[in-house]
Design a protein around this motif. Structure first.
Motif, PDB file in Angstrom:
ATOM      1  N   MET A 114      27.190  -1.261   3.977  1.00  0.00           N
ATOM      2  CA  MET A 114      28.548  -1.104   4.488  1.00  0.00           C
ATOM      3  C   MET A 114      29.471  -0.776   3.333  1.00  0.00           C
ATOM      4  SD  MET A 114      31.109  -3.393   6.795  1.00  0.00           S
ATOM      5  CE  MET A 114      30.061  -3.188   8.195  1.00  0.00           C
ATOM      6  N   CYS A 115      30.261   0.243   3.545  1.00  0.00           N
ATOM      7  CA  CYS A 115      31.253   0.682   2.573  1.00  0.00           C
ATOM      8  C   CYS A 115      32.619   0.187   3.047  1.00  0.00           C
ATOM      9  CB  CYS A 115      31.221   2.209   2.498  1.00  0.00           C
ATOM     10  SG  CYS A 115      32.530   2.914   1.509  1.00  0.00           S
ATOM     11  N   MET A 116      33.264  -0.598   2.204  1.00  0.00           N
ATOM     12  CA  MET A 116      34.605  -1.098   2.495  1.00  0.00           C
ATOM     13  C   MET A 116      35.565  -0.451   1.504  1.00  0.00           C
ATOM     14  SD  MET A 116      34.235  -3.453   4.922  1.00  0.00           S
ATOM     15  CE  MET A 116      35.734  -4.422   4.824  1.00  0.00           C
ATOM     16  N   ARG A 117      36.714   0.000   1.983  1.00  0.00           N
ATOM     17  CA  ARG A 117      37.683   0.586   1.053  1.00  0.00           C
ATOM     18  C   ARG A 117      38.854  -0.369   0.891  1.00  0.00           C
ATOM     19  NH1 ARG A 117      41.428   4.530   3.852  1.00  0.00           N
ATOM     20  NH2 ARG A 117      41.283   3.938   6.026  1.00  0.00           N
ATOM     21  N   LYS A 118      39.321  -0.495  -0.339  1.00  0.00           N
ATOM     22  CA  LYS A 118      40.496  -1.326  -0.616  1.00  0.00           C
ATOM     23  C   LYS A 118      41.703  -0.407  -0.682  1.00  0.00           C
ATOM     24  CE  LYS A 118      42.577  -4.721  -3.613  1.00  0.00           C
ATOM     25  NZ  LYS A 118      42.492  -5.505  -4.830  1.00  0.00           N
ATOM     26  N   LEU A 119      42.710  -0.704   0.137  1.00  0.00           N
ATOM     27  CA  LEU A 119      43.899   0.133   0.192  1.00  0.00           C
ATOM     28  C   LEU A 119      44.852  -0.190  -0.957  1.00  0.00           C
ATOM     29  CD1 LEU A 119      44.634   0.106   4.020  1.00  0.00           C
ATOM     30  CD2 LEU A 119      43.265   1.727   2.699  1.00  0.00           C
ATOM     31  N   LYS A 126      39.250  -2.311   4.380  1.00  0.00           N
ATOM     32  CA  LYS A 126      38.963  -1.758   5.696  1.00  0.00           C
ATOM     33  C   LYS A 126      37.547  -1.184   5.701  1.00  0.00           C
ATOM     34  CE  LYS A 126      42.365   0.314   7.888  1.00  0.00           C
ATOM     35  NZ  LYS A 126      42.402  -0.612   8.987  1.00  0.00           N
ATOM     36  N   PRO A 127      36.807  -1.420   6.782  1.00  0.00           N
ATOM     37  CA  PRO A 127      35.465  -0.837   6.854  1.00  0.00           C
ATOM     38  C   PRO A 127      35.570   0.680   6.970  1.00  0.00           C
ATOM     39  CG  PRO A 127      36.038  -1.870   8.931  1.00  0.00           C
ATOM     40  CD  PRO A 127      37.151  -2.172   7.979  1.00  0.00           C
ATOM     41  N   TYR A 128      34.697   1.370   6.236  1.00  0.00           N
ATOM     42  CA  TYR A 128      34.753   2.829   6.230  1.00  0.00           C
ATOM     43  C   TYR A 128      33.492   3.458   6.814  1.00  0.00           C
ATOM     44  CZ  TYR A 128      35.149   7.587   4.493  1.00  0.00           C
ATOM     45  OH  TYR A 128      35.188   8.955   4.406  1.00  0.00           O
ATOM     46  N   ALA A 129      32.334   2.914   6.475  1.00  0.00           N
ATOM     47  CA  ALA A 129      31.085   3.489   6.972  1.00  0.00           C
ATOM     48  C   ALA A 129      29.951   2.497   6.805  1.00  0.00           C
ATOM     49  CB  ALA A 129      30.754   4.771   6.209  1.00  0.00           C
ATOM     50  N   ILE A 130      28.925   2.672   7.614  1.00  0.00           N
ATOM     51  CA  ILE A 130      27.648   2.006   7.421  1.00  0.00           C
ATOM     52  C   ILE A 130      26.665   3.135   7.158  1.00  0.00           C
ATOM     53  CG2 ILE A 130      25.834   0.568   8.416  1.00  0.00           C
ATOM     54  CD1 ILE A 130      28.013  -0.763  10.156  1.00  0.00           C
ATOM     55  N   ILE A 131      26.107   3.147   5.949  1.00  0.00           N
ATOM     56  CA  ILE A 131      25.247   4.255   5.549  1.00  0.00           C
ATOM     57  C   ILE A 131      23.820   3.762   5.302  1.00  0.00           C
ATOM     58  CG2 ILE A 131      27.135   5.638   4.601  1.00  0.00           C
ATOM     59  CD1 ILE A 131      26.366   4.658   1.795  1.00  0.00           C
ATOM     60  N   ASN A 132      22.901   4.725   5.244  1.00  0.00           N
ATOM     61  CA  ASN A 132      21.512   4.359   4.976  1.00  0.00           C
ATOM     62  C   ASN A 132      21.257   4.323   3.470  1.00  0.00           C
ATOM     63  OD1 ASN A 132      21.113   7.063   4.215  1.00  0.00           O
ATOM     64  ND2 ASN A 132      20.205   7.610   6.173  1.00  0.00           N
ATOM     65  N   GLU A 133      20.112   3.802   3.103  1.00  0.00           N
ATOM     66  CA  GLU A 133      19.764   3.637   1.695  1.00  0.00           C
ATOM     67  C   GLU A 133      19.686   4.982   0.969  1.00  0.00           C
ATOM     68  OE1 GLU A 133      16.678   0.875  -0.814  1.00  0.00           O
ATOM     69  OE2 GLU A 133      16.049   1.586   1.149  1.00  0.00           O
ATOM     70  N   HIS A 134      19.151   5.988   1.636  1.00  0.00           N
ATOM     71  CA  HIS A 134      19.027   7.325   1.036  1.00  0.00           C
ATOM     72  C   HIS A 134      20.403   7.873   0.653  1.00  0.00           C
ATOM     73  CE1 HIS A 134      17.523  11.376   0.326  1.00  0.00           C
ATOM     74  NE2 HIS A 134      18.513  11.806   1.077  1.00  0.00           N
ATOM     75  N   THR A 135      21.341   7.813   1.570  1.00  0.00           N
ATOM     76  CA  THR A 135      22.696   8.307   1.307  1.00  0.00           C
ATOM     77  C   THR A 135      23.330   7.531   0.164  1.00  0.00           C
ATOM     78  OG1 THR A 135      22.947   8.960   3.614  1.00  0.00           O
ATOM     79  CG2 THR A 135      24.974   8.697   2.338  1.00  0.00           C
ATOM     80  N   PHE A 136      23.156   6.213   0.181  1.00  0.00           N
ATOM     81  CA  PHE A 136      23.723   5.365  -0.861  1.00  0.00           C
ATOM     82  C   PHE A 136      23.174   5.744  -2.237  1.00  0.00           C
ATOM     83  CE2 PHE A 136      23.574   1.370  -3.367  1.00  0.00           C
ATOM     84  CZ  PHE A 136      24.932   1.122  -3.431  1.00  0.00           C
ATOM     85  N   LYS A 137      21.859   5.843  -2.347  1.00  0.00           N
ATOM     86  CA  LYS A 137      21.236   6.147  -3.638  1.00  0.00           C
ATOM     87  C   LYS A 137      21.616   7.523  -4.168  1.00  0.00           C
ATOM     88  CE  LYS A 137      17.286   3.086  -3.493  1.00  0.00           C
ATOM     89  NZ  LYS A 137      15.822   2.986  -3.430  1.00  0.00           N
TER      90      LYS A 137
END
Length: 145
Positions: A114-119, A126-137
Motif C-alpha cells: 500500500m502506497c500512502m501519500r503525505k499531503l 491518504k491512501p493512493y494505491a495498492i500495488i503488486n511486488e513487481h511494480t514496487f520493485k
C-alpha cells in the motif's frame, strides 16, 4: 492458470470493486479519519475519491486485482497488520500536493504494497494505491526507513 479460474478472479475482482464503490459513497460527505502508528504515526483520511482511485488501478493479473479490491474494503485493518517498508520522495514534476510516499506491505494470497501519500498542506496521509511486488520493485529506487 486455466481460463475458468482467470474468469472467476475477473468476476470476483469486479464484484469486490462494486462493493468498494458502494462503501465509498458513504464517505462522500464524511471522510473516514483515524490515527495509526505502525512504523510511523499517521493521521489518515480516506475519501470517496481515494477508494475510487485504488480500485481503478488494475494490473493484468485478475487474482491480484481481486485481492487488492478485497483489501481496499478495510484500509485501517490493512495498515494495522502491515509491515512498514519505508518512504520515498515524490517523483520529480509529479504529485505536487504530496510531501512523500510511505509504503506498507501485507501478504494475503499474494504480496501487496500500500502506497500512502503525505499531503504538504495538512500533514494528513491518504491512501493512493495498492500495488503488486513487481511494480514496487521496478518503480521504487529511493526507499528510506
Amino acid at each position: 492458470m486455466n481460463k475458468s479460474k482467470q474468469r472467476d478472479y475477473y468476476i470476483e475482482s469486479k464484484r469486490l470493486r462494486t462493493e468498494v464503490l458502494q462503501q465509498a459513497e458513504l464517505l462522500k460527505d464524511a471522510p473516514l479519519r483515524f490515527t495509526i502508528t505502525n512504523g510511523i504515526t499517521m493521521n489518515v483520511e480516506i475519501t470517496k475519491s481515494d477508494l475510487k482511485t485504488i480500485v481503478s488501478k488494475n494490473v493484468a493479473d485478475d487474482k491480484f486485482n481481486a485481492i487488492k479490491n478485497a483489501l481496499a474494503k478495510d484500509i485501517p485493518g490493512y495498515l494495522e497488520k502491515a509491515e512498514y517498508l519505508g518512504w520515498r520522495p515524490i517523483a520529480e514534476d509529479k504529485h505536487f500536493e504530496s510531501a512523500y510516499f510511505a509504503y506498507f506491505s501485507r501478504e494475503l494470497g499474494c504480496k501487496t504494497i500500500m502506497c500512502m501519500r503525505k499531503l504538504h498542506d495538512s500533514g494528513t496521509y491518504k491512501p493512493y494505491a495498492i500495488i503488486n511486488e513487481h511494480t514496487f520493485k521496478h518503480s521504487i529506487t529511493e526507499l528510506r526507513k
